[in-house]
Design a protein around this motif. Structure first.
Motif, PDB file in Angstrom:
ATOM      1  N   PHE A 139      18.761  37.675  34.798  1.00  0.00           N
ATOM      2  CA  PHE A 139      19.506  37.077  35.911  1.00  0.00           C
ATOM      3  C   PHE A 139      20.673  37.969  36.347  1.00  0.00           C
ATOM      4  O   PHE A 139      20.807  38.295  37.534  1.00  0.00           O
ATOM      5  N   SER A 140      21.516  38.381  35.415  1.00  0.00           N
ATOM      6  CA  SER A 140      22.712  39.157  35.783  1.00  0.00           C
ATOM      7  C   SER A 140      22.348  40.543  36.308  1.00  0.00           C
ATOM      8  O   SER A 140      22.965  41.037  37.254  1.00  0.00           O
ATOM      9  N   THR A 141      21.335  41.156  35.732  1.00  0.00           N
ATOM     10  CA  THR A 141      20.921  42.474  36.207  1.00  0.00           C
ATOM     11  C   THR A 141      20.252  42.360  37.571  1.00  0.00           C
ATOM     12  O   THR A 141      20.404  43.245  38.418  1.00  0.00           O
ATOM     13  N   GLY A 142      19.554  41.261  37.811  1.00  0.00           N
ATOM     14  CA  GLY A 142      18.990  41.010  39.145  1.00  0.00           C
ATOM     15  C   GLY A 142      20.087  40.836  40.187  1.00  0.00           C
ATOM     16  O   GLY A 142      19.981  41.351  41.303  1.00  0.00           O
ATOM     17  N   LEU A 143      21.137  40.101  39.812  1.00  0.00           N
ATOM     18  CA  LEU A 143      22.280  39.958  40.720  1.00  0.00           C
ATOM     19  C   LEU A 143      22.914  41.314  41.024  1.00  0.00           C
ATOM     20  O   LEU A 143      23.250  41.609  42.169  1.00  0.00           O
ATOM     21  N   MET A 145      31.922  42.111  41.038  1.00  0.00           N
ATOM     22  CA  MET A 145      30.989  43.165  40.625  1.00  0.00           C
ATOM     23  C   MET A 145      31.280  43.643  39.202  1.00  0.00           C
ATOM     24  O   MET A 145      30.357  43.916  38.439  1.00  0.00           O
ATOM     25  N   GLN A 146      32.551  43.738  38.833  1.00  0.00           N
ATOM     26  CA  GLN A 146      32.853  44.149  37.459  1.00  0.00           C
ATOM     27  C   GLN A 146      32.372  43.105  36.463  1.00  0.00           C
ATOM     28  O   GLN A 146      31.847  43.448  35.402  1.00  0.00           O
ATOM     29  N   ALA A 147      32.526  41.833  36.802  1.00  0.00           N
ATOM     30  CA  ALA A 147      32.041  40.770  35.916  1.00  0.00           C
ATOM     31  C   ALA A 147      30.517  40.829  35.806  1.00  0.00           C
ATOM     32  O   ALA A 147      29.964  40.697  34.697  1.00  0.00           O
ATOM     33  N   LEU A 206      26.366  43.755  28.601  1.00  0.00           N
ATOM     34  CA  LEU A 206      26.484  43.083  27.300  1.00  0.00           C
ATOM     35  C   LEU A 206      25.234  42.296  26.942  1.00  0.00           C
ATOM     36  O   LEU A 206      24.777  42.333  25.793  1.00  0.00           O
ATOM     37  N   SER A 207      24.655  41.602  27.913  1.00  0.00           N
ATOM     38  CA  SER A 207      23.462  40.798  27.603  1.00  0.00           C
ATOM     39  C   SER A 207      22.252  41.680  27.295  1.00  0.00           C
ATOM     40  O   SER A 207      21.488  41.377  26.373  1.00  0.00           O
ATOM     41  N   ALA A 218      17.290  49.254  35.876  1.00  0.00           N
ATOM     42  CA  ALA A 218      17.550  48.321  34.775  1.00  0.00           C
ATOM     43  C   ALA A 218      16.829  46.999  35.018  1.00  0.00           C
ATOM     44  O   ALA A 218      16.178  46.453  34.120  1.00  0.00           O
ATOM     45  N   PHE A 219      16.942  46.487  36.227  1.00  0.00           N
ATOM     46  CA  PHE A 219      16.278  45.239  36.580  1.00  0.00           C
ATOM     47  C   PHE A 219      14.758  45.390  36.457  1.00  0.00           C
ATOM     48  O   PHE A 219      14.074  44.514  35.912  1.00  0.00           O
ATOM     49  N   GLY A 220      14.228  46.506  36.917  1.00  0.00           N
ATOM     50  CA  GLY A 220      12.793  46.763  36.804  1.00  0.00           C
ATOM     51  C   GLY A 220      12.315  46.800  35.363  1.00  0.00           C
ATOM     52  O   GLY A 220      11.243  46.265  35.040  1.00  0.00           O
ATOM     53  N   LEU A 221      13.102  47.391  34.485  1.00  0.00           N
ATOM     54  CA  LEU A 221      12.728  47.424  33.069  1.00  0.00           C
ATOM     55  C   LEU A 221      12.698  46.016  32.483  1.00  0.00           C
ATOM     56  O   LEU A 221      11.812  45.676  31.696  1.00  0.00           O
ATOM     57  N   LEU A 222      13.668  45.196  32.864  1.00  0.00           N
ATOM     58  CA  LEU A 222      13.692  43.824  32.352  1.00  0.00           C
ATOM     59  C   LEU A 222      12.548  42.997  32.922  1.00  0.00           C
ATOM     60  O   LEU A 222      11.990  42.141  32.237  1.00  0.00           O
TER      61      LEU A 222
END
Length: 189
Positions: A13-17, A56-58, A65-66, A140-144
């Motif tokens: 979810f977070s990497t997709g965002l 964006m930093q969050a 981290l996740s 990163a999103f693609g790998l997940l």
């Protein structure tokens, strides 16, 4: 298994965002920045960065981290994919922090005064950094997505453990081990 599923969902979810936000910026904001007068771009860019600084930093922090926590919780191919995704999100952060953010500070100054003669070159560098962080976030999103599409890493770990310990129960149906202690001692799991 619940912790792994939670980490996988949070990482995805977070990497997709993150990838979506950077992708939207690259596909829509940057061309718009380039289509308007420089004074308008500078004003809008400076205001936009005030809002992006927090969100964006969050998002980058939660993504990194996740994915790294997930990588520490799984084995084999899942660890490689999530570890790579974690490193890519950390790369997005580093590119942003050391590439885009310093230029954003200059843009803020220009919005209050006037851009220097070489502003087009500097804005071009900002766009290159933006493209790089967009690419790392999208990868990163693609790998997940690949990890999720290939199956549940928690189930894969249990299935392998069951196979190695000789237990014939199906992890996919949520059945446990006949002897849970046997599985924890299997090397390579």
């Amino acid at each position: 298994m619940r912790r792994i599923r939670f980490l996988q969902a949070l990482a995805l979810f977070s990497t997709g965002l993150l990838a979506g936000a950077f992708g939207y910026g690259a596909a829509n904001l940057v061309p718009t920045f380039n289509a308007v007068p420089i004074e308008m771009r500078l004003d809008f860019h400076a205001e936009l960065m005030k809002m992006n600084g927090i969100t964006m930093q969050a998002t980058m922090a939660v993504s990194a981290l996740s994915t790294l926590a997930l990588a520490a919780s799984v084995r084999g191919r899942a660890r490689v994919l999530t570890g790579a995704a974690g490193l890519l999100t950390v790369s997005s952060f580093l590119i942003t922090r050391f590439g885009n953010v310093p230029i954003n500070g200059r843009i803020k100054q220009w919005a209050a005064t006037a851009p220097p003669a070489d502003h087009a070159e500097i804005l071009g560098r900002w766009e290159l950094f933006n493209d790089a962080r967009t690419a790392t976030a999208a990868l990163a999103f693609g790998l997940l997505i690949a990890l999720t599409s290939s199956g549940d890493p928690a189930k894969a770990r249990v299935s392998r453990c069951c196979t190695l310990s000789g237990v014939r129960r199906s992890a996919d149906r949520g059945l446990g081990h006949a002897d849970p202690g046997r599985c924890s001692g299997v090397s390579g799991v």
